[in-house]
Design a protein around this motif. Structure first.
Motif, PDB file in Angstrom:
ATOM      1  N   ASP A   1       0.631  -1.216  -0.043  1.00 33.20           N
ATOM      2  CA  ASP A   1      -0.291   0.152   0.031  1.00 33.20           C
ATOM      3  C   ASP A   1       0.574   1.005   0.358  1.00 33.20           C
ATOM      4  OD1 ASP A   1       0.965  -0.757   2.508  1.00 33.20           O
ATOM      5  OD2 ASP A   1      -0.829   0.648   3.787  1.00 33.20           O
ATOM      6  N   ILE A   2       2.368   0.748  -0.031  1.00 36.18           N
ATOM      7  CA  ILE A   2       2.873   2.213  -0.778  1.00 36.18           C
ATOM      8  C   ILE A   2       3.922   2.659  -1.890  1.00 36.18           C
ATOM      9  CG2 ILE A   2       5.180   3.165   0.346  1.00 36.18           C
ATOM     10  CD1 ILE A   2       5.189   1.800   3.373  1.00 36.18           C
ATOM     11  N   PRO A   3       3.376   3.495  -3.023  1.00 32.16           N
ATOM     12  CA  PRO A   3       3.469   3.041  -3.760  1.00 32.16           C
ATOM     13  C   PRO A   3       4.937   4.093  -3.960  1.00 32.16           C
ATOM     14  CG  PRO A   3       1.264   4.736  -3.235  1.00 32.16           C
ATOM     15  CD  PRO A   3       1.574   4.486  -2.705  1.00 32.16           C
TER      16      PRO A   3
ATOM     17  N   MET B   1       2.839  13.121   4.835  1.00 33.89           N
ATOM     18  CA  MET B   1       3.523  11.480   4.322  1.00 33.89           C
ATOM     19  C   MET B   1       3.447  10.934   5.103  1.00 33.89           C
ATOM     20  SD  MET B   1       6.377  14.215   4.707  1.00 33.89           S
ATOM     21  CE  MET B   1       7.262  15.765   3.288  1.00 33.89           C
ATOM     22  N   VAL B   2       3.793   9.710   4.727  1.00 33.78           N
ATOM     23  CA  VAL B   2       3.361   8.588   5.486  1.00 33.78           C
ATOM     24  C   VAL B   2       4.843   8.323   6.322  1.00 33.78           C
ATOM     25  CG1 VAL B   2       3.686   5.954   5.211  1.00 33.78           C
ATOM     26  CG2 VAL B   2       2.313   7.179   3.701  1.00 33.78           C
ATOM     27  N   ARG B   3       4.062   7.858   7.838  1.00 31.91           N
ATOM     28  CA  ARG B   3       5.761   7.538   8.721  1.00 31.91           C
ATOM     29  C   ARG B   3       5.622   6.218   8.588  1.00 31.91           C
ATOM     30  NH1 ARG B   3       3.749  12.064  12.713  1.00 31.91           N
ATOM     31  NH2 ARG B   3       3.080  14.210  11.638  1.00 31.91           N
ATOM     32  N   GLY B   4       6.910   5.499   9.015  1.00 39.56           N
ATOM     33  CA  GLY B   4       7.059   3.971   8.972  1.00 39.56           C
ATOM     34  C   GLY B   4       8.405   3.865   9.836  1.00 39.56           C
TER      35      GLY B   4
ATOM     36  N   ILE C   1       7.535  -2.900   8.771  1.00 41.99           N
ATOM     37  CA  ILE C   1       8.597  -2.083   8.365  1.00 41.99           C
ATOM     38  C   ILE C   1       7.944  -1.855   6.599  1.00 41.99           C
ATOM     39  CG2 ILE C   1      11.142  -2.694   7.531  1.00 41.99           C
ATOM     40  CD1 ILE C   1      10.914  -4.669   9.709  1.00 41.99           C
ATOM     41  N   THR C   2       7.813  -0.507   6.675  1.00 41.23           N
ATOM     42  CA  THR C   2       7.801  -0.126   5.426  1.00 41.23           C
ATOM     43  C   THR C   2       8.797  -0.024   4.397  1.00 41.23           C
ATOM     44  OG1 THR C   2       8.030   2.125   6.293  1.00 41.23           O
ATOM     45  CG2 THR C   2       6.634   1.401   7.029  1.00 41.23           C
ATOM     46  N   ASN C   3      10.220   0.353   4.462  1.00 42.57           N
ATOM     47  CA  ASN C   3      10.865   0.831   3.125  1.00 42.57           C
ATOM     48  C   ASN C   3      12.847   0.426   3.657  1.00 42.57           C
ATOM     49  OD1 ASN C   3      10.863   2.436   4.957  1.00 42.57           O
ATOM     50  ND2 ASN C   3      11.340   3.734   3.896  1.00 42.57           N
ATOM     51  N   TYR C   4      13.284   0.277   2.678  1.00 43.68           N
ATOM     52  CA  TYR C   4      14.346   0.506   2.515  1.00 43.68           C
ATOM     53  C   TYR C   4      15.061   1.508   2.605  1.00 43.68           C
ATOM     54  CZ  TYR C   4      15.490  -5.281   3.076  1.00 43.68           C
ATOM     55  OH  TYR C   4      15.752  -6.584   3.393  1.00 43.68           O
TER      56      TYR C   4
ATOM     57  N   GLN D   1       9.449  -0.533  -5.733  1.00 41.60           N
ATOM     58  CA  GLN D   1       8.333  -0.803  -5.240  1.00 41.60           C
ATOM     59  C   GLN D   1       8.516  -2.401  -4.715  1.00 41.60           C
ATOM     60  OE1 GLN D   1       6.128  -2.457  -3.405  1.00 41.60           O
ATOM     61  NE2 GLN D   1       5.211  -1.338  -2.521  1.00 41.60           N
ATOM     62  N   ARG D   2       9.423  -2.518  -3.841  1.00 42.83           N
ATOM     63  CA  ARG D   2       9.707  -4.088  -3.868  1.00 42.83           C
ATOM     64  C   ARG D   2       8.876  -5.518  -4.132  1.00 42.83           C
ATOM     65  NH1 ARG D   2      15.345  -4.120  -1.901  1.00 42.83           N
ATOM     66  NH2 ARG D   2      15.015  -6.298  -3.460  1.00 42.83           N
TER      67      ARG D   2
END
Length: 291
Positions: free
Chosen positions: A126-128, A194-197, A236-239, A266-267
């Motif tokens: 859900d994080i484009p 902004m998205v927080r993660g 965990i949202t991102n690298y 987008q992994r």
């Protein structure tokens, strides 16, 4: 009073920090960190006309200090990786809190506000692509913080243990550490749009981020496990590759820091956007307004 011999703090003949090559008077209280040395010019292109105080480059470290709508800001490029962040953070702190003339620690400490602007890869459906993502917590796969006293006192040890157990983290790799960004700075920059993660700072781009080219990786399903992991409602949202050392060293040094990235990969969907620069410009302008 703590003193620092030349073998510990190397000062160039012109009175500048060894790697950054800037002098104490060049450093603003607000610091934007970027990986790409050319991005410093882009950030500085928005500074007030005639406000540039210094424009100094040494290797991958490029610094421009100027003003944006009257706010004095230094933009510094770090290059890629937490090993470079160890250099940059220590030299920024030395410029702020060590008297270069006497090599002594200043009695009154200067607190820097530090914001890294970078790019990242999303780990959730859900994080484009194009999302602006703020790291409320950074997860260091790099090991840098283990060399500093106080590592456990600033880390979320419960999160750390749960993550290691769940994802079958390679036992011979440096143990992950989880540290929080400055909450006031996060609220100011992230706002409501902004998205927080929680962000992994990997110590490499390929194997350490689960990419497989000709070399197989130690835990083939590590990214699936990472995206499935949950701890007290957090995921965990991102690298990315620098945020953990920025957050961790800032906490140890008494500075305020955070990381915000634009999602360019987008992994889960195995998609990437190489034409992301206009979106980065938009992110830079947003940060400058809110910083």
């Amino acid at each position: 009073m703590k003193t620092f011999p030349s073998s510990q703090l190397i000062i160039n003949a012109d009175g500048s920090a060894f790697h950054l090559h800037i002098r104490p008077e060049h450093l603003a209280d607000k610091v934007i960190l970027v990986g790409d040395q050319d991005r410093v010019n882009m950030v500085a292109s928005f500074f007030d006309e005639g406000s540039i105080e210094c424009d100094i480059q040494s290797r991958e470290f490029h610094t421009i200090t100027g003003k944006y709508h009257g706010k004095r800001i230094s933009c510094v490029s770090t290059g890629i990786g937490t090993d470079n962040i160890d250099i940059v953070m220590n030299e920024l702190d030395a410029l702020a809190n060590i008297d270069f003339a006497t090599r002594t620690e200043k009695p009154v400490k200067r607190v820097l506000e530090i914001c890294r602007i970078g790019t990242c890869g999303a780990m959730q459906d859900d994080i484009p692509l194009g999302t602006f993502l703020v790291s409320q917590k950074s997860i260091g796969f790099d090991g840098v913080l283990a060399f500093y006293k106080g590592r456990d006192e600033i880390a979320d040890l419960g999160f750390e243990k749960a993550l290691v157990d769940f994802i079958h983290y390679p036992e011979k790799a440096a143990r992950p550490y989880i540290v929080a960004a400055n909450p006031e700075l996060v609220d100011r920059i992230a706002g409501t749009d902004m998205v927080r993660g929680c962000t992994i700072a990997a110590n490499g781009f390929y194997g350490p981020q689960g990419r497989v080219l000709r070399c197989d990786i130690a835990v083939p399903d590590i990214n699936e496990r990472i995206s499935d992991f949950r701890y007290e409602g957090q995921r965990i949202t991102n690298y990315e590759m620098e945020g953990s050392a920025i957050a961790g060293l800032s906490l140890l040094m008494g500075h305020k820091a955070m990381t915000v990235c634009c999602v360019i990969a987008q992994r889960k969907a195995e998609a990437a956007n190489t034409d992301y620069k206009p979106r980065i410009v938009e992110l830079v302008k947003t940060v400058l307004e809110r910083f």
